[in-house]
Motif scaffolding. Structure first.
Motif, mmCIF file in Angstrom:
data_model
loop_
_atom_site.group_PDB
_atom_site.id
_atom_site.type_symbol
_atom_site.label_atom_id
_atom_site.label_comp_id
_atom_site.label_asym_id
_atom_site.label_seq_id
_atom_site.Cartn_x
_atom_site.Cartn_y
_atom_site.Cartn_z
ATOM 1 N N TYR A 151 -4.854 9.442 5.716
ATOM 2 C CA TYR A 151 -4.108 9.204 4.482
ATOM 3 C C TYR A 151 -2.627 8.986 4.770
ATOM 4 O O TYR A 151 -1.947 8.253 4.044
ATOM 5 C CB TYR A 151 -4.353 10.334 3.484
ATOM 6 N N ASP A 153 -1.613 7.261 7.223
ATOM 7 C CA ASP A 153 -1.559 5.835 7.570
ATOM 8 C C ASP A 153 -1.557 4.961 6.316
ATOM 9 O O ASP A 153 -0.858 3.950 6.252
ATOM 10 C CB ASP A 153 -2.744 5.464 8.467
ATOM 11 N N ILE A 154 -2.350 5.343 5.307
ATOM 12 C CA ILE A 154 -2.348 4.577 4.055
ATOM 13 C C ILE A 154 -0.979 4.674 3.381
ATOM 14 O O ILE A 154 -0.434 3.676 2.891
ATOM 15 C CB ILE A 154 -3.449 5.072 3.100
ATOM 16 N N SER A 208 -12.928 1.234 5.263
ATOM 17 C CA SER A 208 -11.544 1.573 4.958
ATOM 18 C C SER A 208 -11.051 0.771 3.761
ATOM 19 O O SER A 208 -10.270 1.259 2.940
ATOM 20 C CB SER A 208 -10.649 1.321 6.174
ATOM 21 N N VAL A 212 -9.187 2.278 0.410
ATOM 22 C CA VAL A 212 -7.837 1.886 0.014
ATOM 23 C C VAL A 212 -7.847 1.203 -1.348
ATOM 24 O O VAL A 212 -6.985 1.454 -2.197
ATOM 25 C CB VAL A 212 -7.195 0.985 1.083
ATOM 26 N N GLU A 215 -7.779 3.509 -4.199
ATOM 27 C CA GLU A 215 -6.459 4.071 -4.463
ATOM 28 C C GLU A 215 -5.575 3.061 -5.202
ATOM 29 O O GLU A 215 -4.854 3.414 -6.140
ATOM 30 C CB GLU A 215 -5.780 4.488 -3.144
ATOM 31 N N SER A 239 -3.734 -2.782 5.452
ATOM 32 C CA SER A 239 -4.420 -1.509 5.689
ATOM 33 C C SER A 239 -5.614 -1.691 6.617
ATOM 34 O O SER A 239 -5.948 -0.781 7.392
ATOM 35 C CB SER A 239 -4.853 -0.881 4.362
ATOM 36 N N LEU A 243 -5.945 0.862 9.682
ATOM 37 C CA LEU A 243 -7.044 1.824 9.668
ATOM 38 C C LEU A 243 -8.228 1.417 10.547
ATOM 39 O O LEU A 243 -9.250 2.094 10.555
ATOM 40 C CB LEU A 243 -7.531 2.023 8.238
#
Length: 267
Positions: A151, A153-154, A208, A212, A215, A239, A243
């Protein structure tokens, strides 16, 4: 009780159950159920129950002689939870104003909800109030973002390619990483025997990109951050690159998550 949820709210609750429960939340319920010792006949309250994965685990453990109630402020979550298991008592409500008499429950649990309580001290006091003497509490809160690097990284992608506000929205669930501060909140609410255990569980999303995009389309709009389709496509490409290290051979996104399990009692 009847739940007046809009179709959009209900779909959001169903979507949460379909994606996030199996990918992220289901693996944590055992730590809380064992932490409070739910057994046959237990009277259990799940605060901020979401679509009810923890509540259902408590329901299975307490059996027909027990009583289990899930409380959440979101009508869509309660409506979705009721669809899945109508045998549980589902109620709309907030952690700061629990609509139950004093000393009602043997066990009070809350999984990854405390970070979003508007008044954490008042919520702790309410959980203490509705708990019977000799009862047990178990609450799960995410560890710091440094200990949940996927998270992190996001968030780095959001900070760079959307805005700091977008990154901060995703930082919010990780703001109670200091377990000592959480213990103090419950100690000030008069709980005894406060303790914590830091655990690690595996998250497993279909990809991934699925994680993402949920979100971007589901979480950020709650903070009035609404991205264009062009921006969403751009962020997903960025992303994907960030990821890629979490991708399994089957294309799933698999990574460790870290959380604190806070336990306490009422003398």
């Amino acid at each position: 009780m009847g739940i007046n949820a809009t179709q959009e709210e209900l779909q959001a609750g169903r979507g949460y159950e379909a994606l996030f429960v199996p990918a992220l939340f289901q693996r944590w319920t055992k730590h809380l159920i064992d932490g409070v010792g739910v057994a046959a006949g237990s009277q259990v309250l799940d605060v901020a129950c979401g679509s009810g994965v923890l509540t259902r685990h408590a329901f299975q453990r307490s059996g027909p002689s027990g009583r289990v109630i899930g409380v959440d402020p979101a009508p869509g979550m309660i409506a979705a939870a009721t669809e899945i298991e109508p045998g549980i008592g589902w109620e709309l409500g907030t952690a700061e104003d629990l609509n139950f008499a004093d000393a009602t429950f043997d066990c009070v649990v809350s999984q990854f909800g405390m970070m979003f309580f508007k008044d954490q001290a008042k919520a702790a006091s309410e959980m203490y109030r509705v708990m019977k003497p000799g009862g047990r509490l178990a609450v799960a809160v995410w560890n710091s973002i440094e200990n949940n690097p996927a998270y992190g990284d996001i968030i780095a992608v959001l900070d760079e390619h959307v805005s700091t506000a977008a990154g901060d929205a995703l930082r919010l669930p990780y703001t109670l990483g200091d377990a000592g501060a959480v213990l103090n909140t419950f100690a000030e609410a008069r709980f005894s025997d406060t303790a914590f255990d830091t655990r690690v569980e595996e998250a497993r999303f279909p990809s991934s990109r699925t994680m993402v995009e949920a979100e971007l389309r589901g979480w950020l709009p709650l903070f009035d951050i609404n991205l264009s389709e062009e921006k969403i496509a751009d962020v997903l490409i960025k992303s994907d690159e960030k990821l890629a290290k979490y991708a399994s051979s089957a294309g799933e996104a698999v990574f460790p998550t870290s959380a604190h399990i806070i336990t306490a009692g009422k003398q």
